[in-house]
Structure formats: C-alpha cells, structure tokens
Write an enzyme that holds these catalytic residues in place. Structure first.
Site, PDB file in Angstrom:
ATOM      1  N   HIS A   1      -7.220  -3.569   5.327  1.00 50.51           N
ATOM      2  CA  HIS A   1      -6.649  -2.041   5.169  1.00 50.51           C
ATOM      3  C   HIS A   1      -7.616  -1.102   4.110  1.00 50.51           C
ATOM      4  O   HIS A   1      -7.809  -0.212   4.498  1.00 50.51           O
ATOM      5  CB  HIS A   1      -5.161  -2.110   4.600  1.00 50.51           C
ATOM      6  N   ASN A   2      -7.754  -1.915   2.928  1.00 52.69           N
ATOM      7  CA  ASN A   2      -8.419  -1.090   1.901  1.00 52.69           C
ATOM      8  C   ASN A   2      -9.681  -1.017   2.273  1.00 52.69           C
ATOM      9  O   ASN A   2     -10.445   0.062   1.862  1.00 52.69           O
ATOM     10  CB  ASN A   2      -8.510  -2.028   0.545  1.00 52.69           C
TER      11      ASN A   2
ATOM     12  N   SER B   1       0.827  -0.968   0.088  1.00 51.84           N
ATOM     13  CA  SER B   1      -0.010  -0.100  -0.025  1.00 51.84           C
ATOM     14  C   SER B   1       0.822   1.282  -0.089  1.00 51.84           C
ATOM     15  O   SER B   1       1.869   1.261   0.645  1.00 51.84           O
ATOM     16  CB  SER B   1      -0.725  -0.022   1.335  1.00 51.84           C
TER      17      SER B   1
ATOM     18  N   GLU C   1      -9.883   1.992   4.487  1.00 58.45           N
ATOM     19  CA  GLU C   1      -9.639   3.102   3.533  1.00 58.45           C
ATOM     20  C   GLU C   1     -10.840   3.399   2.812  1.00 58.45           C
ATOM     21  O   GLU C   1     -11.153   4.793   2.866  1.00 58.45           O
ATOM     22  CB  GLU C   1      -8.586   2.387   2.407  1.00 58.45           C
TER      23      GLU C   1
ATOM     24  N   LYS D   1      -4.156  -6.628   4.006  1.00 59.02           N
ATOM     25  CA  LYS D   1      -4.280  -5.578   2.884  1.00 59.02           C
ATOM     26  C   LYS D   1      -5.979  -5.199   2.439  1.00 59.02           C
ATOM     27  O   LYS D   1      -6.107  -4.149   2.324  1.00 59.02           O
ATOM     28  CB  LYS D   1      -3.486  -5.875   1.705  1.00 59.02           C
TER      29      LYS D   1
END
Length: 525
Positions: free
Chosen positions: A221-222, A164, A225, A218
């Site tokens: 995480h996204n 990222s 986000e 990840k």
C-alpha cells in the site's frame, strides 16, 4: 474541516450505528470475563496515531486503557482529549495489564524495530496463554513473521496490523490490514471493523493472512502511495513548467480531475495545497524545499520486488525520484553546468486537449501501478505460503487510507468477478480504460521528454506497459551475450527447436570457435 476530512468523517458517521451488532457480540465476551479488568483493549504509545485510535475506539463504545513509557503523557491525555470518555490510564505495565479483560488485547503503536521487541519482552512475564499482542506500527513484514512464531512458542497470539489514514484516518476511520495468528481475529474483529472506515457499508478492514501478511499488504500500500504521489508531482511539474500555469490554475485542474476518474484523497489534498497561500499571498507550496523525505516502506517494496523477481518498476522509480530530490546541492550545481538542448523550448499545441491527455496519462499510470502492486502480492502469496484475499485488500483500500479513491471500487469488482484474475489489465474494465488512455498517455510522455521535464514514473509506466504487451522482447540477444562471455547458456524457442538445439534444455554454443564446451551452472538470483 477540509473537504477530504469532511468526506472521511461522513463515511464513518454510520460507523457507530453499524457497530451496534458488533458491540452486542463483544458484550457476551465481556460478561464472561471475571478477572476484574474493565478495558476491552489496551494501547501503548500516545503519539498522534495512538491517541486518535483510542478516541475512535471510545466513540464506538469500547473502553480503552492508555499507557505510555513517559507516564506524564498518560495524565495529560486523560485530563484533556480523553476527558469524559470511556478511557482509563495506567502508570505502570503491571497496572496496565491488570486493567484489561481476558483474553488481553494489547496494541502497540511505537516506533518499528527494536522498540516493538522491547515492549514484547516487557509484557511477556505479565501475560497469560491466549493473550493477544497487536503491532499497529509500520513494521517490516519479516519482523512480523518472526514475532508471530516467537509469541506462538510462548502460548501467545501476535497480530501485525497495517494501519493507514494518518491522523484524521485514525480518528474517524482508518484502513486496517491485520495478519498473523488467525485465532486472534475473532477477539479483535469487532473492535477493528467498528473503528475502520466504511465504504459501501462494508468495513475497510478484513483478515489478510498468516504471519506478516498484514504488514506486507501495508508495505505494498505504501509503495503504491509513493507511486501515486510521484505521478501527481510529475503532472504538477508538467503544468507548472511545461504549460506555465499558476498554482491557482493547477488547483482548478486538480479540482476538475477530482470529479472524474481520478477522484481520490491525494488529488483532493493536492487541490487544497495548490490553493493555500502564505501570509504574503504567494502559494506556500512554491516556498517548500524540494527534498523529499521517506521512512523506508517504499524502499522495502522495491527491494522485495527485486527479491521476488517481479517488475514493479513504477514504485521503484518513485523511490529513486525521492533519492534524486535528496541530492539538492548537487542538482543546483548541475543546473549551471548541464544545459537543456532540444528543438522545442515551450509547449506548442492545444492546451485544453493536452490537459485532458494529462488526466488520462495519470489515470493509465495509476492503473499500471496498482497492476504491479497486485502482481507483487500475488507472487508473495505463492512465495510465503499465504492466502491473500485480493478483493478484500482492494476493499480495505477504498476508504480511510491514503490511497483511497473511487478507482478502487473497480479493482474490488474486478477481483470479485474473478478472484484468480492473473493481471488487473486482463479485466474488461481496465483493459478498455488503458486502451482509451493510450493516445493521450503517449503524447504526454513524448512532449514532456521533448521539453526536458523529468517524468520517471510516467515514462516507466508506459515502458512497462509496452514491455508487458510485447510477445518477443530483446532478451534473446541478452541471453546470447551472457552465453558468449560467460557460458551462461540459453534456451531455444519451441518453434526453433531441433535435434541440435532441443527444447527445454540449457544450451551453450562456442561462439568464437576458441572457447571450450564447458558451461556455467544455470540459476536465477
């Protein structure tokens, strides 16, 4: 160089120096190699992320072999951006593999899905036992689970690494989240931790866990986000339409917020966007079509949360908000047929106080988003048999990645103080923060609703908080309804248990006197 980029670059200025010890460790591996290969790592895929990661590795003293299916891209890269650096190229997969030191470390930065599998099949006949294939794209974690097992059956090691930070992160220091075959970690650790962003002198890269754990983290995480971006957009809309503020005034507010608890990459770039005018002097942001794109990782997070039965409401609402933005033509039609009816048409009150409340509402909602994200990862670890290191995950997100913020140092501290922390809201720091924010948070949600402004993420964060802190939810009525129409049974509260209604048993009641005594089987979907 923008402030966000400059800060990112400065974080990593010491990376070359800090990598010195790592380079010495890797040198011993290099000296042991006798197969004639010169490159420490090979990277396939010369789009923006691939090129910038290669340049980052070269800056840190590693020799990288670049390859792309369209070979002309290799030549262009070597003649331009890579010129004069420790970067070599290859014009065939055979040449590419021969240029790598053993064990061969190959990183794929290609489109997720079939392209990754195709490259693996292309490389397999050319590799030897112990070689390592790293997928650095946005792959879905079940694919990484499958690939780890498949390559292990071939004597090879697979790593699914979430990366990222976008273009600038890749160039100057990304957040890297590797998982898969842990025996590969000692052979890639020096490279990854050298090129990763640094926060407090620590690399924003650590081993995450088995199989698809890296891509899972990840993915979450996204998802977070998505939530962060939607919350910022809702705050922007409240200021723009609710308070009638200009883009410059909104930019000034984001600038102020970026010096406080909301200090983060996304707030900083939002400030920059607010100040950016087109050639005619008008804010460019106001000319951009309001149809949001998405590439699937937010949806994957929401779907996985449903699969695991975890109430990750803020990420789900943020994904759905993008879907709502996508039906632009229908919304335009609805705007002419569905009128706002309310008692208040304009904001009334103390504007400065409201902006302070809005800052606290955004902060509190972010806390809820991260609390939900860590709850999901905690449940996934149990479901998939992974050992996820929560303090390391928070540390990995502190620098380089899109959601990096000062706020993450407090999450790191919370999980370091108590690795078994059940929920982020139980930590003293966040418990105090959420209670301090509540009055302003509630006022913002109520005022925005009264003005007819859509705030799906703000409101779901507050609703989730109120639901989470409620000892007795109305789900007792829901269970009675299910038993009434479908004989789905219910369980009695421990304090209400009797011989007729024993504790811990599935009970069916003939609510009407007309039904039978047979109940449906009980299970959780």
């Amino acid at each position: 160089m923008s402030g966000a980029v400059a800060r990112l670059a400065n974080i990593n200025v010491g990376g070359v120096v800090n990598a010195a010890g790592s380079l010495l460790n890797l040198q011993s591996q290099r000296n042991a190699n006798s197969d004639g290969g010169s490159a420490d790592l090979g990277l396939i895929g010369l789009a923006v992320m691939g090129q910038n990661l290669i340049l980052n590795m070269a800056d840190h003293g590693f020799t990288v072999c670049a390859f792309n299916r369209t070979v002309s891209k290799v030549d262009r890269f070597l003649a331009n951006e890579a010129k004069g650096k420790s970067i070599v190229g290859a014009h065939s997969t055979e040449e590419f593999v021969k240029k790598l030191k053993s064990p061969r470390r190959i990183m794929l930065l290609v489109q997720a899905g079939k392209a990754v599998d195709d490259w693996i099949e292309t490389l397999l006949p050319l590799l030897e036992a112990g070689d390592i294939i790293i997928d650095g794209g946005n792959s879905h974690f079940p694919d990484s689970n499958r690939r780890t097992k498949y390559l292990a059956s071939k004597g090879l090691r697979f790593v699914g690494a979430g990366v990222s930070g976008g273009e600038e992160g890749a160039r100057y220091g990304p957040s890297i989240m590797p998982g898969g075959d842990e025996s590969a970690w000692p052979f890639i650790k020096d490279i990854f931790q050298s090129i990763a962003a640094k926060s407090g002198g620590e690399a924003c890269c650590e081993w995450v866990g088995d199989e698809g754990a890296g891509h899972y983290v990840k993915m979450v995480h996204n998802g977070i986000e998505y939530g962060d971006m939607q919350l910022i957009c809702e705050a922007y809309d409240i200021m723009k339409r609710g308070l009638g503020m200009s883009s410059k005034e909104i930019g000034d507010t984001f600038t102020k917020w970026n010096n406080g608890v909301l200090d983060s990459f996304l707030i900083e770039i939002t400030k920059d966007i607010m100040y950016f005018n087109d050639e005619d002097g008008k804010p460019l942001v106001e000319k951009i079509l309001d149809k949001a794109g998405q590439k699937g990782t937010g949806k994957w997070t929401a779907v996985n949360a449903l699969d695991l039965g975890m109430p990750v409401t803020l990420i789900a609402e943020s994904v759905l908000a993008r879907c709502l933005s996508g039906i632009k033509e229908e919304r335009v039609k609805a705007s002419t047929k569905l009128e706002f009816v309310g008692r208040a048409t304009t904001f009334e009150g103390n504007k400065e106080q409201f902006l302070e409340d809005l800052e606290q509402a955004l902060y509190a909602s972010k806390i809820i988003s991260y609390a939900q994200g860590f709850m999901l990862m905690q449940e996934a670890a149990k479901e998939y048999g992974w050992k996820l290191n929560k303090p390391s995950i928070a540390l990995m997100w502190r620098g380089g990645c899109i959601i990096r913020s000062v706020f993450l140092k407090d999450i790191t501290a919370a999980y370091r103080n108590n690795p078994d922390l059940e929920n982020l809201l139980f930590d003293d720091f966040f418990n105090k923060a959420i209670h301090k924010a509540q009055p302003g948070w509630r006022d913002v949600v109520s005022k925005a609703s009264l003005l007819g402004l859509p705030i799906p993420s703000f409101s779901t964060a507050l609703s989730w908080f109120d639901g989470y802190r409620t000892k007795d939810l109305p789900a007792n009525l829901l269970q009675a309804q299910r038993d009434y129409f479908g004989a789905h049974t219910f369980r009695i509260k421990p304090e209400a248990a009797t011989a007729k209604y024993p504790e811990g048993q599935d009970i069916h009641v003939n609510w009407t006197g007309r039904g039978g005594n047979v109940s449906a089987s009980t299970y959780q979907a």
